[in-house]
Design a protein around this motif. Structure first.
Motif, short mmCIF file in Angstrom:
data_model
loop_
_atom_site.label_atom_id
_atom_site.label_comp_id
_atom_site.label_asym_id
_atom_site.label_seq_id
_atom_site.Cartn_x
_atom_site.Cartn_y
_atom_site.Cartn_z
N ALA A 167 0.76 -1.35 0.08
CA ALA A 167 -0.19 0.35 -0.15
C ALA A 167 1.21 1.34 -0.04
N VAL A 168 2.09 1.45 0.53
CA VAL A 168 2.45 1.90 0.73
C VAL A 168 3.55 2.79 -0.61
N PHE A 169 3.93 1.67 -1.19
CA PHE A 169 4.36 2.25 -2.94
C PHE A 169 3.26 2.29 -3.40
N MET A 170 2.05 1.94 -3.41
CA MET A 170 1.14 2.35 -4.44
C MET A 170 0.92 3.08 -3.84
N CYS A 171 0.81 4.15 -2.76
CA CYS A 171 1.01 5.58 -2.52
C CYS A 171 1.74 6.58 -3.18
N LEU A 172 2.44 6.21 -2.81
CA LEU A 172 3.70 6.96 -3.95
C LEU A 172 3.63 6.92 -4.81
N VAL A 173 3.61 6.27 -5.47
CA VAL A 173 3.19 5.82 -7.14
C VAL A 173 2.24 6.76 -7.84
N LEU A 174 0.76 7.03 -7.10
CA LEU A 174 -0.18 7.53 -7.23
C LEU A 174 0.65 9.23 -6.54
N SER A 175 0.87 9.11 -5.44
CA SER A 175 1.29 11.00 -5.73
C SER A 175 2.32 11.18 -7.08
N THR A 176 3.10 10.30 -7.69
CA THR A 176 4.60 10.98 -8.65
C THR A 176 3.23 11.04 -9.35
N SER A 177 1.95 10.09 -9.74
CA SER A 177 1.39 10.68 -11.26
C SER A 177 0.29 11.84 -10.97
N MET A 205 9.21 11.03 2.96
CA MET A 205 8.24 11.68 1.96
C MET A 205 7.40 12.08 3.54
N LYS A 206 8.28 12.58 3.95
CA LYS A 206 7.72 13.89 5.41
C LYS A 206 7.63 15.46 4.34
N PHE A 207 9.03 14.77 3.79
CA PHE A 207 9.50 16.39 3.43
C PHE A 207 9.33 16.02 1.61
N ALA A 208 9.09 15.51 1.61
CA ALA A 208 8.18 15.28 -0.18
C ALA A 208 7.28 15.93 0.31
N LEU A 209 6.22 15.96 1.46
CA LEU A 209 4.77 16.09 1.46
C LEU A 209 4.96 17.66 2.12
N MET A 220 11.31 19.70 -5.79
CA MET A 220 12.13 19.58 -4.71
C MET A 220 11.81 17.90 -4.35
N ALA A 221 9.73 17.30 -4.45
CA ALA A 221 9.82 16.50 -4.14
C ALA A 221 10.54 15.13 -5.16
N GLY A 222 10.51 15.14 -5.95
CA GLY A 222 10.66 14.07 -7.16
C GLY A 222 12.01 13.17 -6.37
N THR A 223 13.36 13.72 -6.46
CA THR A 223 13.90 13.15 -6.22
C THR A 223 13.65 12.15 -4.77
N THR A 247 -1.93 14.96 -5.03
CA THR A 247 -0.15 14.54 -4.59
C THR A 247 0.06 14.44 -2.93
N MET A 248 -0.60 15.47 -1.69
CA MET A 248 -0.38 15.33 -0.65
C MET A 248 -1.06 14.32 -0.35
N PHE A 249 -2.37 14.12 -0.23
CA PHE A 249 -3.36 12.86 0.26
C PHE A 249 -2.49 11.81 0.14
N PHE A 250 -2.01 11.75 -1.09
CA PHE A 250 -1.97 9.94 -1.30
C PHE A 250 0.16 9.56 -0.76
#
Length: 726
Positions: free
Chosen positions: A384-394, A456-460, A595-598, A681-684
């Motif tokens: 679930a964590v991986f899928m949330c991050l994927v949807l966030s980047t999408s 992940m918090k930094f990206a948020l 900045m959130a990409g990497t 993005t922020m939700f996922f």
């Protein structure tokens, strides 16, 4: 990394002659301890830990996890293939002077060169050449749109399979294949220039008011030139096949080769170079378009770049990219399967320790055959964590690609600039901002040695800052300048919404020829619709006089009065002075967005099993394109078209491009898209932080010590995994 009674995680043990002796240890004794660099540390351990291990007397393995049918040679071959290190070179050719390339920095250099080349071709030369290709080969915009989408289609079809089978393969040689395919795609894309013959100039369209001009009739014709569409699509498909290993296996190889706290910096640098590529492509392509298209045939012409019939040499950049891409094939093929390094086991152990703790089986058989593919895919989809991050980047990719496509159009319409200058300003904001954001994000994660959850918090946080600043579009909105026939009447005559008025009714003007002129502070569709009958071609910008639709005012200067100047080519100067502030704030928005990409990419690599990192990146890029980069420009295009107030309608009554937009409505619509996608993005991203389960404290890794390793790792599961994979 050794302890007296234990071994490291078997998945990360470097090849060594004593691997089999260490495999014979009892599972209950296997433990990995965090050792300091102090050589006396081992002497401080309890006495029972320093007892030498008794050799196994029985030929039969005493471990239930090591079946008798597993031969010693088989285990040795599995161990050696797992970490196949070697010198830089080809076969028996290993010059000592080239071994300095056999480092993570050397690989990063080659990776950056290939990423720049790919960016130059795919996101630079292709985009800037599309309009020229459309005119030269008589294609509709819908067909050229299919050409642009072919790259993403190829990437989506191949990403899962390439990342799946390439995970256990020789990743540098996969990148050699990528360099070959990128070069081949660039070569194929340029081939129509050499088989389509000489470009034939048509007759020049008269843009002034001519009462004797024959009215145009609706004619439709077909040309064999449009058949070259399939060649362009093939070139894009080949480019997509080359880009797939680059961003999946290449990123995973970088991550495998450097310590955890350096991984984000390396990946961020590589991604920044891929962003720099389009900037080089636009500059290079723009310069090449100033050369006549048939320069290779020795042809010259009297037409200039200002002539609508002019076509530039779009194909030269593709040939240069072909040569440069193929020059990287041999260097990539010389890299070993794994870069040499005695700390490789520590590198991998530190990354595995942060893997998301879930109840799913993370050690499924992976990469050996196509039968393993569904199980490996299912395993990642259950994360679930991986899928949330994927949807966030999408969601983030949807707005970034949308703005990359339509930001110049927004600047052009809001601030009344020319298309070329608006594109220059858009590129000056997007490219440096994106590259700086990628590098800065990777640097901060590396500098502060953030754990997976903190990353992940930094990206948020960066997404939140970008969301707040996105409302700059509300501030930047500018009223439309007066436009005759649209928002302004023809000196009190005519009707709004109709470009034809009594002053130009006899000029037989065409709405398919948009060449704006400004006269007396009012913009006109073309010199013909302004009623201008006499141009002065030698002046820059071109000027017109004897314009029947432009009322002469007393404010006209005496010099202009003497010359008879009434209208000049180009849009009227805007009274909106918000452009500098808009560009500065939007530049900051781009920095925080990228900045959130990497950090997100690094988080994806940490929250999945180490054997599935390449496949995870393959899934990420596939979903990112399906939900982000492919629909992004389409959604932005439909949204911007909904703000159109003047369409191009040809003589056949077919609607074409939009000439004039409602600036206020466009600004509001772009804010709505930006805020919606940022919220998603922020939700996922936040949901991924909530679901992430860090490893137990006993196995947590301190990144402040370079030689820190994981504790309490049982090797019985690893041995079973090696046996099953055999």
């Amino acid at each position: 990394m050794k302890s007296a009674k234990g071994i490291e995680n078997l998945a990360f043990v470097p090849s060594s002659p004593d691997i089999l002796r260490r495999l014979s240890a009892s599972p209950s004794q296997i433990e990995v301890s965090a050792l300091s660099s102090d050589p006396q540390r081992e002497n401080s351990q309890p006495q029972e830990l320093q007892k030498p291990q008794e050799p196994q007397k029985s030929p039969e393995p005493s471990l239930p996890s090591a079946p008798p049918n597993v031969s010693e040679e088989k285990l040795r071959s599995l161990s050696l293939s797992e970490f196949e290190e070697g010198p830089y070179g080809w076969r028996n050719f290993h010059p000592q002077c080239l071994q300095r390339c056999n480092t993570p920095g050397g690989f990063l250099l080659h990776y950056c060169l290939l990423a720049v080349t790919q960016g130059i071709v795919v996101n630079g030369l292709v985009n800037i050449s599309i309009s020229t290709v459309e005119k030269r080969y008589e294609m509709k915009s819908s067909l050229t749109g299919l050409i642009s989408s072919s790259y993403d289609i190829s990437f989506c079809l191949l990403s899962l399979f390439v990342s799946f089978f390439g995970e256990r393969g020789h990743k540098p040689r996969w990148l050699a294949f990528a360099a070959f395919m990128i070069g081949l795609g660039a070569l194929v894309f340029s081939l129509p220039q050499f088989f389509s013959g000489e470009y034939k100039l048509g007759s020049l369209f008269e843009d002034t008011c001519v009462t004797t001009r024959n009215s145009t009739s609706c004619t439709s014709s077909t040309s064999s030139l449009s058949n070259y569409l399939y060649v362009f699509i093939l070139g894009q498909l080949l480019l997509g096949a080359g880009g797939t290993p680059l961003y999946t296996l290449g990123t995973a190889f970088l991550d495998d080769s450097v310590p955890t706290h350096k991984s984000s910096l390396y990946i961020g640098t590589g991604y920044a170079m891929s962003i720099l590529g389009p900037a080089i492509g636009y500059v290079l392509g723009g310069q090449l378009l100033t050369i006549y298209i048939d320069v290779a045939m020795g042809e010259s012409t009297d037409v200039t770049e200002d002539d609508p019939r002019w076509l530039g040499a779009w194909w030269i950049g593709f040939l240069l990219s072909w040569i440069f891409a193929w020059s990287l094939v041999i260097p990539f093929s010389c890299f070993p399967k794994h870069l040499p390094g005695k700390h490789l086991s520590k590198i991998q152990a530190g990354k595995t320790s942060q893997a998301h703790q879930s109840n799913s089986n993370a050690d499924v058989k992976f990469g050996k055959s196509i039968k393993d593919f569904p199980a490996a895919l299912k395993n990642l989809m259950k994360n679930a964590v991986f899928m949330c991050l994927v949807l966030s980047t999408s969601s983030e990719a949807l707005i970034t690609t949308g703005f990359a496509t339509f930001l110049p159009k927004f600047i052009e319409n809001q601030f009344g600039l020319t298309s070329s200058f608006a594109a220059t300003l858009g590129g000056a904001v997007l490219i440096p901002g994106a590259a700086l954001g990628q590098i800065l994000g990777g640097f901060l994660v590396s500098k502060f040695k953030m754990t997976c959850k903190n990353t992940m918090k930094f990206a948020l946080f960066t997404s939140g800052v970008a969301l707040t600043l996105s409302f700059v579009f509300i501030y930047a909105k500018c009223e439309n300048e007066p436009f005759a026939g649209v928002s302004e009447s023809y000196n009190g005559t005519g009707e709004l919404g109709n470009l034809i008025a009594p002053c130009n009714a006899n000029c037989n003007c065409s709405r398919s020829y948009y060449y704006p002129v400004c006269g007396d502070g009012v913009q006109y569709f073309s010199p013909c619709f302004a009623g201008c009958s006499n141009p002065v071609a030698h002046r820059k910008p071109k000027v017109y006089y004897n314009c029947s639709c432009i009322e002469r005012k007393t404010e006209i200067t005496s010099a202009a009065e003497t010359f008879g100047f009434e209208a000049k080519a180009g849009k009227c100067e805007t009274h909106c002075a918000k452009l500098p502030i808009f560009l500065c704030i939007f530049f900051i928005v781009i920095i925080f967005t990228f900045m959130a990409g990497t950090p997100i990419t690094v988080s994806i690599l940490r929250c999945v099993n180490h054997r599935q990192r390449s496949l995870a990146l393959g899934i990420q890029f596939m979903v990112l394109r399906l939900l982000g980069t492919i629909p992004g420009p389409i959604i932005f295009g439909f949204t911007i078209d909904s703000t159109c107030i003047l369409w191009d309608i040809n003589d056949c009554g077919i609607k074409g491009a939009c000439w004039i937009y409602d600036n206020i409505k466009m600004a509001h619509m772009l804010v709505a898209i930006s805020v919606t996608c940022k919220v998603i993005t922020m939700f996922f991203n936040g949901f991924a932080i909530f679901l992430y389960k860090p490893p137990p404290s006993a196995t947590d890794v301190s990144f402040h010590k370079e030689n820190a390793v994981v504790t309490n790792v049982l090797a019985e599961q690893d041995l079973n995994k090696i046996v099953k994979e055999g």
